[in-house]
Design a protein around this motif. Sequence first.
Motif: not given
Length: 409
Positions: A107-128
Motif C-alpha cells: 500500500x505504501x509503495x504503490x500509493x507513492x509510485x503508482x500514480x507517478x508511473x501512470x502519469x509517466x506512461x501517459x505523458x511520454x506516449x502523448x508527448x511522442x
Amino acid sequence: MTVKERFGAVERAVGHLTGSGGTSAAAACAVVLLLPVVALCLVGVGLPLVPFAAGVVRPLVAVERRRVEAALAEPVPAPYRAVEGPLRQRVRTVLADPATWRDLAWLVLHGATGLLLALLALGVVVSAVALVPAPAYWWLAPHALEVSGLRVDSWSSAAVAVPLGLAYGAVAWHLPLVAHAQAVVARGLLAPAAGVVLGDRVAELTASRAAALEAHGAELRRIERDLHDGTQARIAAVIMQLGIAESVHDEDPAAAMSLLRKAQDTATGALAELRDVLRGIYPPVLSDRGLAGAVTALAARCPVPCVLEVDGVGRHPAAVEAAAYFVVAEALTNVTKHSRAEHATVGLRTRADTLVITVGDDGRGGADEDAGTGLAGIRRRAEAFDGSVVLVSPPGGPTELRVELPCGS
C-alpha cells in the motif's frame, strides 16, 4: 519480437501502468484511513478495528493481485490465514499473518509510485505523438502554439520538436520493461512469503495425515465390529451346534442330523459375512475388472438411471483405486437415498497424474456435508491421498461432486 508485437506490448504496458494510477490513488487513500487505526493501536484501543481494516484493505489488494496475474501470466495466490473465532483470536491472527504486513508495504509503495508511473506512461506516449508531427502543425498554421510544454513559434523550434518527440518515443518503447518491473515488485510483496507456503503445506499434510489415521482407525474398528458381531458369533454358533450334535448323536440321530444341517447353514452365513467384510476392505471386482469395470458395475446396480463416462482411466495403485471405488459407491448411495433424482452421471478421467471423479444428479440439491450423508467420509478418503473435494449443490439442484485423487508415482 516484431515491430507489431512490440507496439502491442507497449499498448498493454500503457494500459497496465495507467490502471496502476487508479489502484495507487486507492492505496494512498487506504494508507490515510489506516493511519488513525495505527495510532489507536499504539495506545491499545484500536486493536478491535484490525480485522475490519484488513477486510477493507484485502479486496483492494486482490484487485492488484489479479492485475499482476494478467501482466505476468502466472497465478499469484492469496496467502492469508483464516480469520475465525472470537474477536481477540481474529486480531491475533491478522497481526501474526506475514501477509498483513506485506499488504501494508505494498500500500505504501504503490500509493507513492503508482500514480507517478501512470502519469509517466501517459505523458511520454502523448508527448511522442504530439511532438513528432510539430513541423506539420507549423506548416499548416504558422502561429505560436504549445506542444507538450515546448513552444513552437518557428521552423527551428518545430525542428527541435521532432528529435524530442523521438526521445519520448524511445522511452515509450521501453514501457513494457517498466510495467514488468512494477508487476514483479508487486508479486514479490503480494505473493506468499518464503516459507509460508511450505509451512501451510506442512500444516495441511499434518491435518490430512491425522484425518487418514482417524479414518484408518475407524475402518479397523468397523472391521473388528463386523467380525465380532457377525462372523465370530456365527462360527461360535457352529461350534456349539456341532458339540450338541455330537452329544446327542447316539441317542437321537435325527436330532443330530438336524443340528448338523443348521450348523452347515450357519457356516454358510458366516462365510458370506466374511466375504462381505473382505469386500469392504478391497473389492475383488477391482482386481478382476479394474477401476473402470468396477465403477461400471456400481453404475449398473444403481436404482437411479446412471450414465457413465470414462476417459483415459487405466490401472492405478490399489489404494487409489479402492478409494475411488468407495467414493463412487458412497456418492451413488447418497443419490439413491437423498436426492430424489431421476438421472445420475458418473465420470472418471485421468488428467496429469490426477484421477478426477465426478458424480452428478438432477435431484433436489441442498446436499450438506454436515448432515451425515457420507460426504464427510468421502472428504476424509480424498484428503488421506492429499486430494480435494468440491461439492456444488444449490437448493433445487442439480448436484455435482468432484473429487480429485493424485495417482502419480
